[in-house]
Design an enzyme around this catalytic site. Structure first.
Site: not given
Ligand code: PLP
Length: 409
Positions: A267, A306, A336, A364
């Site tokens: 993911e 970030r 500010c 992000y």
């Molecule tokens: C944020 C998140 C991701 C993605 O992370 P990346 O560093 O953007 O690849 C994957 N899995 C879960 C559960 C997350 O909370």
């Protein structure tokens, strides 16, 4: 015509887009997203059933979700609103996995009603789920406690982390499964962002394989994310090919022993969209102090947090003065509070009115933007098939007043 890194647009294209839509502005390259998606897919070509679920909290613009759906991606979501956005983008419920942390049980019930995959990350809810919905399969999020990730804010696998169920509590998990007849169809780990050491990742994977052996109804193993992309020229990034080679091999070996074809899931968020995006801002003012030349832009941590929140490094380029001689600047925002985008950066001479381009702004960045200082959120443009398409309008004052109620007093 100078291409911006390995992206499909040139700096001239960006100047034209900024002219047309104004700044501050996010611009994303659809082609780069596709390249990243294919790169990850190809790295795991030995795995028969691979599923990539785009972690949409990185960038939730509906068009970007639709783009990933068109590529064949699934979706990783962390709130019921993201689940709803995924359905609106046309994902089938079974292609969406809901991986929340710290949400109410009611929110999980809502996700069940929508028919998506559920990932549970605490024993309390696992028990409740088993008693209430024993026939709805669930995934369990384990915390393997491996130290990975470059930064405490984004490292979610360590011992005191709030994420996942400790791998040491596996006996308790198994007892809950036995007591409630819960059907566990997946197990998951997500150790945090910025994994550079593939061997550390593989150690975590071994713990997952170990836990998987004892679960009989599995359909998939979800290895989360944590793929690092380079934020600096020549910066370190996860060796995807090596990971694909090693983990793919090990996964195939595991499923042979397990006796059933399982799906291997990831993911990724950052890996798929970070590098595809740039952020454009105009320079409002050049201010020389005794020690520093500040370039103050028409944005701040309300639009790109970030650098301030994670001390993240975003490369900055002055795209409107390509011939200018290099000088050193500290690039700051108009909020500010101290909001420094980059200290002591070498940029082509910056003049008031110039346009600065911030790299790696696809993940992000917009999704973490706010209305602090009552500033409007920027517009977003998708560069696709050689054309700039507006995918989100710049906010106006009505947008930020919309939820305000005027009372009599
Ligand atoms: C944020 C998140 C991701 C993605 O992370 P990346 O560093 O953007 O690849 C994957 N899995 C879960 C559960 C997350 O909370």
């Amino acid at each position: 015509m100078k291409h911006i890194k390995d992206l499909s647009f040139t700096s001239e294209d960006l100047l034209n887009i900024a002219e047309e839509y104004g700044t501050p502005l996010y611009v994303y390259d659809a082609e780069k997203m596709k390249i990243q998606y294919n790169k990850l897919n190809d790295a795991f070509s030995k795995v028969k059933k691979l599923k990539l679920n785009y972690a949409c909290k990185a960038n939730t613009n509906l068009n970007i979700l639709r783009l990933f759906r068109a590529m064949g991606s699934g979706l990783d979501t962390v709130s019921i609103q993201e689940v709803e956005l995924g359905l609106k983008a046309g994902f089938m419920p079974e292609d969406i996995i809901f991986t929340p942390n710290g949400v109410s049980f009611e929110e999980i019930r809502e996700a069940v009603k929508l028919g998506v995959k559920i990932n549970i990350d605490n024993i309390s809810f696992l028990e409740q789920f088993g008693q209430e919905l024993p026939n709805y399969p669930v995934c369990i999020r384990l915390n393997p406690h491996i130290m990975a990730g470059g930064n405490n804010n984004i490292s979610v696998g360590h011992i005191d982390s709030k994420f996942g169920i400790s791998i040491y509590q596996l006996p308790h998990i198994l007892r809950v499964i036995e007591n409630t007849k819960l059907k566990v169809n997946g197990i998951h780990m997500h150790t945090g962002s910025d994994i550079l050491d593939v061997d550390v990742f593989l150690r975590g994977a071994e713990l997952l394989f170990d836990a998987a052996k004892g679960l009989k109804d599995l359909e998939y193993l979800d290895f989360g994310s944590g793929f690092k992309v380079a934020y600096k020229e020549g910066g370190a990034e996860t060796d995807i090919e090596y990971l694909g080679e090693k983990l793919g091999e090990r996964f195939n070996e595991f499923i042979t022993n397990y006796g059933k074809e399982l799906e291997l899931m990831f993911e990724p968020g950052k890996f798929l969209v970070s590098e595809s995006g740039v952020f454009l801002a105009n320079v409002n003012v050049i201010k020389q102090t005794t020690s520093t030349v500040f370039a103050g832009i028409n944005s701040g941590f309300n639009h790109l947090i970030r650098p301030m929140f994670y001390q993240a490094h975003h490369e900055i380029e002055n795209i409107s003065n390509p011939e200018g001689r290099s000088r050193y600047y500290t690039v700051v925002g108009y909020i500010c509070e101290t909001d420094t985008f980059g200290s002591n950066r070498k940029l082509n001479e910056v003049r008031e009115g110039d346009i600065l381009c911030f790299y790696n702004s696809g993940a992000y960045c917009f999704s973490m933007s706010s209305n602090y200082n009552s500033r409007l959120k920027p517009a977003e443009v998708l560069w696709i098939n050689g054309e700039a398409k507006l995918i989100r309008e710049r906010e106006n004052l009505d947008d930020i007043l919309k939820t305000t109620k005027i009372i009599d007093f």
